[in-house]
Design a protein around this motif. Structure first.
Motif, PDB file in Angstrom:
ATOM      1  N   UNK A  69      -4.770  22.080  -1.291  1.00 27.70           N
ATOM      2  CA  UNK A  69      -3.434  21.673  -1.722  1.00 27.70           C
ATOM      3  C   UNK A  69      -3.259  20.161  -1.636  1.00 27.70           C
ATOM      4  N   UNK A  70      -3.678  19.574  -0.516  1.00 25.57           N
ATOM      5  CA  UNK A  70      -3.520  18.122  -0.339  1.00 25.57           C
ATOM      6  C   UNK A  70      -4.414  17.369  -1.316  1.00 25.57           C
ATOM      7  N   UNK A  71      -5.620  17.861  -1.533  1.00 26.49           N
ATOM      8  CA  UNK A  71      -6.526  17.210  -2.471  1.00 26.49           C
ATOM      9  C   UNK A  71      -5.937  17.187  -3.882  1.00 26.49           C
ATOM     10  N   UNK A  72      -5.402  18.316  -4.321  1.00 27.33           N
ATOM     11  CA  UNK A  72      -4.835  18.382  -5.676  1.00 27.33           C
ATOM     12  C   UNK A  72      -3.562  17.550  -5.776  1.00 27.33           C
ATOM     13  N   UNK A  73      -2.753  17.544  -4.717  1.00 26.93           N
ATOM     14  CA  UNK A  73      -1.538  16.720  -4.734  1.00 26.93           C
ATOM     15  C   UNK A  73      -1.888  15.251  -4.919  1.00 26.93           C
ATOM     16  N   UNK A  74      -2.889  14.769  -4.180  1.00 29.64           N
ATOM     17  CA  UNK A  74      -3.300  13.386  -4.358  1.00 29.64           C
ATOM     18  C   UNK A  74      -3.938  13.143  -5.711  1.00 29.64           C
ATOM     19  N   UNK A  75      -4.763  14.101  -6.153  1.00 27.73           N
ATOM     20  CA  UNK A  75      -5.469  13.931  -7.426  1.00 27.73           C
ATOM     21  C   UNK A  75      -4.518  13.888  -8.612  1.00 27.73           C
ATOM     22  N   UNK A  76      -3.331  14.476  -8.479  1.00 25.84           N
ATOM     23  CA  UNK A  76      -2.374  14.458  -9.583  1.00 25.84           C
ATOM     24  C   UNK A  76      -1.891  13.046  -9.897  1.00 25.84           C
ATOM     25  N   UNK A  77      -2.001  12.139  -8.920  1.00 26.28           N
ATOM     26  CA  UNK A  77      -1.624  10.750  -9.174  1.00 26.28           C
ATOM     27  C   UNK A  77      -2.687  10.031  -9.997  1.00 26.28           C
ATOM     28  N   UNK A  78      -3.932  10.516  -9.943  1.00 26.77           N
ATOM     29  CA  UNK A  78      -5.047   9.791 -10.519  1.00 26.77           C
ATOM     30  C   UNK A  78      -4.975   9.517 -12.007  1.00 26.77           C
ATOM     31  N   UNK A  79      -4.804  10.545 -12.863  1.00 26.23           N
ATOM     32  CA  UNK A  79      -4.844  10.285 -14.308  1.00 26.23           C
ATOM     33  C   UNK A  79      -3.805   9.274 -14.773  1.00 26.23           C
ATOM     34  N   UNK A  80      -2.566   9.407 -14.286  1.00 19.81           N
ATOM     35  CA  UNK A  80      -1.512   8.484 -14.712  1.00 19.81           C
ATOM     36  C   UNK A  80      -1.794   7.084 -14.188  1.00 19.81           C
ATOM     37  N   UNK A  81      -2.115   6.984 -12.882  1.00 22.64           N
ATOM     38  CA  UNK A  81      -2.338   5.670 -12.285  1.00 22.64           C
ATOM     39  C   UNK A  81      -3.562   4.986 -12.878  1.00 22.64           C
ATOM     40  N   UNK A 198      -2.422  25.099  -5.157  1.00 25.20           N
ATOM     41  CA  UNK A 198      -2.938  24.153  -6.145  1.00 25.20           C
ATOM     42  C   UNK A 198      -1.924  23.908  -7.262  1.00 25.20           C
ATOM     43  N   UNK A 199      -1.342  24.985  -7.811  1.00 26.87           N
ATOM     44  CA  UNK A 199      -0.408  24.820  -8.926  1.00 26.87           C
ATOM     45  C   UNK A 199       0.859  24.100  -8.496  1.00 26.87           C
ATOM     46  N   UNK A 200       1.350  24.433  -7.307  1.00 22.32           N
ATOM     47  CA  UNK A 200       2.546  23.753  -6.815  1.00 22.32           C
ATOM     48  C   UNK A 200       2.270  22.274  -6.581  1.00 22.32           C
ATOM     49  N   UNK A 201       1.133  21.973  -5.960  1.00 20.07           N
ATOM     50  CA  UNK A 201       0.790  20.581  -5.695  1.00 20.07           C
ATOM     51  C   UNK A 201       0.597  19.800  -6.992  1.00 20.07           C
ATOM     52  N   UNK A 202      -0.049  20.424  -7.974  1.00 25.69           N
ATOM     53  CA  UNK A 202      -0.262  19.721  -9.247  1.00 25.69           C
ATOM     54  C   UNK A 202       1.066  19.433  -9.941  1.00 25.69           C
ATOM     55  N   UNK A 203       1.979  20.396  -9.938  1.00 33.67           N
ATOM     56  CA  UNK A 203       3.275  20.188 -10.582  1.00 33.67           C
ATOM     57  C   UNK A 203       4.055  19.093  -9.866  1.00 33.67           C
ATOM     58  N   UNK A 225      -3.896   8.616  -3.920  1.00 37.54           N
ATOM     59  CA  UNK A 225      -4.938   9.546  -4.359  1.00 37.54           C
ATOM     60  C   UNK A 225      -6.107   9.536  -3.375  1.00 37.54           C
ATOM     61  N   UNK A 226      -6.572   8.346  -3.010  1.00 36.54           N
ATOM     62  CA  UNK A 226      -7.695   8.230  -2.078  1.00 36.54           C
ATOM     63  C   UNK A 226      -7.348   8.837  -0.724  1.00 36.54           C
ATOM     64  N   UNK A 227      -6.124   8.614  -0.254  1.00 38.21           N
ATOM     65  CA  UNK A 227      -5.709   9.166   1.037  1.00 38.21           C
ATOM     66  C   UNK A 227      -5.720  10.691   1.009  1.00 38.21           C
ATOM     67  N   UNK A 228      -5.287  11.279  -0.093  1.00 42.46           N
ATOM     68  CA  UNK A 228      -5.310  12.741  -0.211  1.00 42.46           C
ATOM     69  C   UNK A 228      -6.720  13.297  -0.109  1.00 42.46           C
ATOM     70  N   UNK A 229      -7.678  12.635  -0.769  1.00 42.84           N
ATOM     71  CA  UNK A 229      -9.070  13.080  -0.682  1.00 42.84           C
ATOM     72  C   UNK A 229      -9.602  12.937   0.743  1.00 42.84           C
ATOM     73  N   UNK A 230      -9.236  11.858   1.424  1.00 38.86           N
ATOM     74  CA  UNK A 230      -9.731  11.642   2.780  1.00 38.86           C
ATOM     75  C   UNK A 230      -9.197  12.704   3.742  1.00 38.86           C
ATOM     76  N   UNK A 231      -7.918  13.023   3.635  1.00 41.60           N
ATOM     77  CA  UNK A 231      -7.339  14.059   4.496  1.00 41.60           C
ATOM     78  C   UNK A 231      -8.001  15.405   4.216  1.00 41.60           C
ATOM     79  N   UNK A 232      -8.211  15.711   2.946  1.00 40.66           N
ATOM     80  CA  UNK A 232      -8.880  16.967   2.593  1.00 40.66           C
ATOM     81  C   UNK A 232     -10.286  17.022   3.173  1.00 40.66           C
ATOM     82  N   UNK A 233     -11.000  15.893   3.170  1.00 36.91           N
ATOM     83  CA  UNK A 233     -12.350  15.864   3.732  1.00 36.91           C
ATOM     84  C   UNK A 233     -12.330  16.164   5.228  1.00 36.91           C
ATOM     85  N   UNK A 234     -11.343  15.635   5.937  1.00 41.01           N
ATOM     86  CA  UNK A 234     -11.240  15.901   7.374  1.00 41.01           C
ATOM     87  C   UNK A 234     -11.001  17.387   7.622  1.00 41.01           C
ATOM     88  N   UNK A 235     -10.133  17.984   6.836  1.00 42.90           N
ATOM     89  CA  UNK A 235      -9.850  19.411   6.997  1.00 42.90           C
ATOM     90  C   UNK A 235     -11.083  20.255   6.688  1.00 42.90           C
TER      91      UNK A 235
END
Length: 525
Positions: A69-81, A198-203, A225-235
């Motif tokens: 969930x956290x990974x997808x939430x952060x990744x949703x910022x990526x395409x626009x940014x 995943x769907x909630x985080x993406x929306x 976006x990077x912070x979301x990936x890092x937190x997901x990696x720790x989990x």
């Protein structure tokens, strides 16, 4: 399994007696895979909700859920940014953005099969952790470049390529990690719950991304976006693994790819639906990537209308989760494949000039149906494909499904110029319907049945244990539900598996799949 392989009457009765003490809300009503009495009705509300809640008693599933969930939430910022960050560079143009996106996409596709081999060789949660860290490093580098203004195009393209490599490693491991965490009889519910996150985080991420870029700039949005990936990696690093794997055979990567291809090509239902999606995704890329926005801009009021249509689809993906975790079809792929027909609905509505509310409603139905398909498809793959080859098969699935996607984007503009965007949308709708009908014609798709399963109570950290009250009754349960007439477990030599599925053993002396395996491997007696 045909009727000739059904268990003797006495063993079936013993298994029924062993499970008779279980509470009704723990049992999925089902008979053997070949029994025509299995219904396509959905499981009751209370039963499904209990199973979904029980998943959150398992620490490992909770960590996987939060990581996704956290990974997808952060990744949703990526395409626009990323898009606006590149376009804000001095002298940047659409060609500049194309170069960066191509650098991201090419390694993602080219290395997908490599990622599948690696994911089958090592613990999948470790590979996913490494991929998340690689993504975090890539987007952190992009964030630093955009914030400081020192962003040469080769460096930006290299960082984008790094993120594409990370996704190529992550995707094949993702499908295989779920059965490493949850028991087989809870796979469908687990896949549905993961999709909800995943769907909630993406929306939510899509809704926040534009505002974040406008308020703090593309660079800081990429830092999120990077912070979301890092937190997901720790989990994921804390997920650990309870799956004992055999030492990998020392074979070459081409040999392992050939083995994965044999697993893929030997299942008609698998390659038929992947072939279907090669055309479906090409049509979706053309319709939702190019043709739909063109019609919305010219006839429906522009960006607000298109946003309403996309919001309807996003809401449908969330509602679809509640449908997906309840349905228990006897033939899961017939139901799943049929759920692809509604994907053609918003394309057809746009093509005939329907108003915005009608198209948004059609997009909502598409979101519901597509989520149900996704959950049933992932669950079927996880149940039917041997676990030791699951990531390689998932890689072939991803590669085949997306192979025509770029062609859909390339063909959209010339097609719109030659026949008009509305007619082109109707052609895309027809392509989706034809590909789906063709997949349903495959006998393997129609004949595949869901395995009979009985849910056992959850103890400790969510591990499944046989519903027994004594070692003797445990031996009866295993023999009745797994072993054939001439094959029994020696209870003094074997540890019970986490999930007892209704499968017979091969006479070669080992269990039929990696998902139903005794430790040490059983021997016929």
């Amino acid at each position: 399994m045909n009727r000739g392989n059904r268990l003797p009457r006495q063993q079936r009765r013993a298994a029924a007696d062993a499970f008779a003490t279980e509470p009704p809300d723990r049992v999925i009503p089902s008979a053997g895979p070949a029994d025509a009495s299995v219904t396509d009705a959905a499981v009751g509300h209370d039963s499904t909700s209990v199973r979904a809640r029980d998943l959150f008693d398992d620490r490992r599933f909770v960590m996987l859920f939060l990581a996704r969930t956290i990974s997808v939430l952060g990744a949703a910022f990526g395409p626009v940014a990323l898009a606006f960050g590149v376009l804000d560079l001095p002298g940047a143009s659409a060609t500049t953005l194309t170069i960066v996106l191509t650098a991201q996409t090419v390694p993602q596709i080219a290395l997908m099969l490599f990622g599948g081999v690696v994911a089958d060789r090592m613990p999948r949660f470790r590979l996913m952790t490494c991929a998340e860290l690689l993504s975090a490093a890539a987007f952190l580098a992009l964030a630093v470049m955009f914030v400081t203004g020192a962003a040469p195009l080769p460096a930006v393209a290299a960082a984008a390529a790094m993120s594409g490599i990370a996704l190529a490693l992550y995707y094949p491991a993702l499908t295989g990690v779920v059965p490493d965490v949850v028991a087989e009889d809870r796979l469908q519910t687990a896949n549905g719950v993961l999709r909800f996150g995943v769907n909630t985080a993406r929306l939510l991420g899509m809704a926040l991304a534009g505002g974040a870029v406008a308020l703090v700039g593309a660079g800081w949005a990429l830092a999120v976006n990077a912070a979301g990936f890092a937190v997901a990696a720790v989990l994921l690093a804390g997920l650990g693994s309870t799956v004992s794997r055999r030492p990998p055979a020392r074979t070459s990567m081409p040999a392992e790819l050939r083995d994965g291809w044999r697993e893929f090509a030997s299942r008609q239902w698998l390659w038929a639906i992947v072939l279907q999606f090669a055309f479906v995704i090409a049509a979706m890329q053309a319709a939702f990537g190019v043709l739909g926005p063109v019609v919305a801009e010219s006839d429906l009021g522009g960006a607000p209308a298109w946003s309403a249509i996309l919001a309807g689809q996003g809401l449908g993906t969330i509602v679809g989760v509640f449908v997906a975790i309840r349905v228990r079809p006897r033939r899961p792929l017939v139901v799943a494949t049929g759920m692809v027909f509604p994907v053609a609905l918003p394309m057809a509505l746009l093509g005939v000039g329907a108003p915005v509310y009608a198209v948004a409603s059609g997009a909502f139905v598409t979101g519901v149906a597509f989520t149900v398909f996704g959950v049933l498809w992932e669950t079927t793959m996880q149940r039917e494909v041997p676990r030791e080859a699951l990531s390689r098969v998932s890689a072939y699935d991803g590669l085949g499904s997306f192979m025509f996607g770029p062609l859909g984007l390339i063909a959209a503009a010339p097609l719109a110029q030659s026949v008009g965007p509305r007619t082109a949308l109707l052609l895309c709708s027809a392509l989706v319907a034809a590909a789906t009908a063709g997949a349903l014609c495959a006998p393997g798709v129609r004949r595949l049945r869901a395995p009979a399963a009985v849910e056992a109570p959850v103890e400790g950290r969510g591990r499944q244990t046989p519903p027994t009250t004594s070692p003797d009754s445990a031996a009866v349960t295993v023999t009745a539900s797994v072993a054939g007439p001439s094959e029994t477990h020696a209870k003094s030599r074997h540890r019970l598996p986490d999930t007892v599925a209704a499968r017979t053993h091969r006479t070669s002396g080992r269990c039929s799949t990696a998902r139903v395996q005794c430790v040490p491997p059983c021997r016929p007696t």
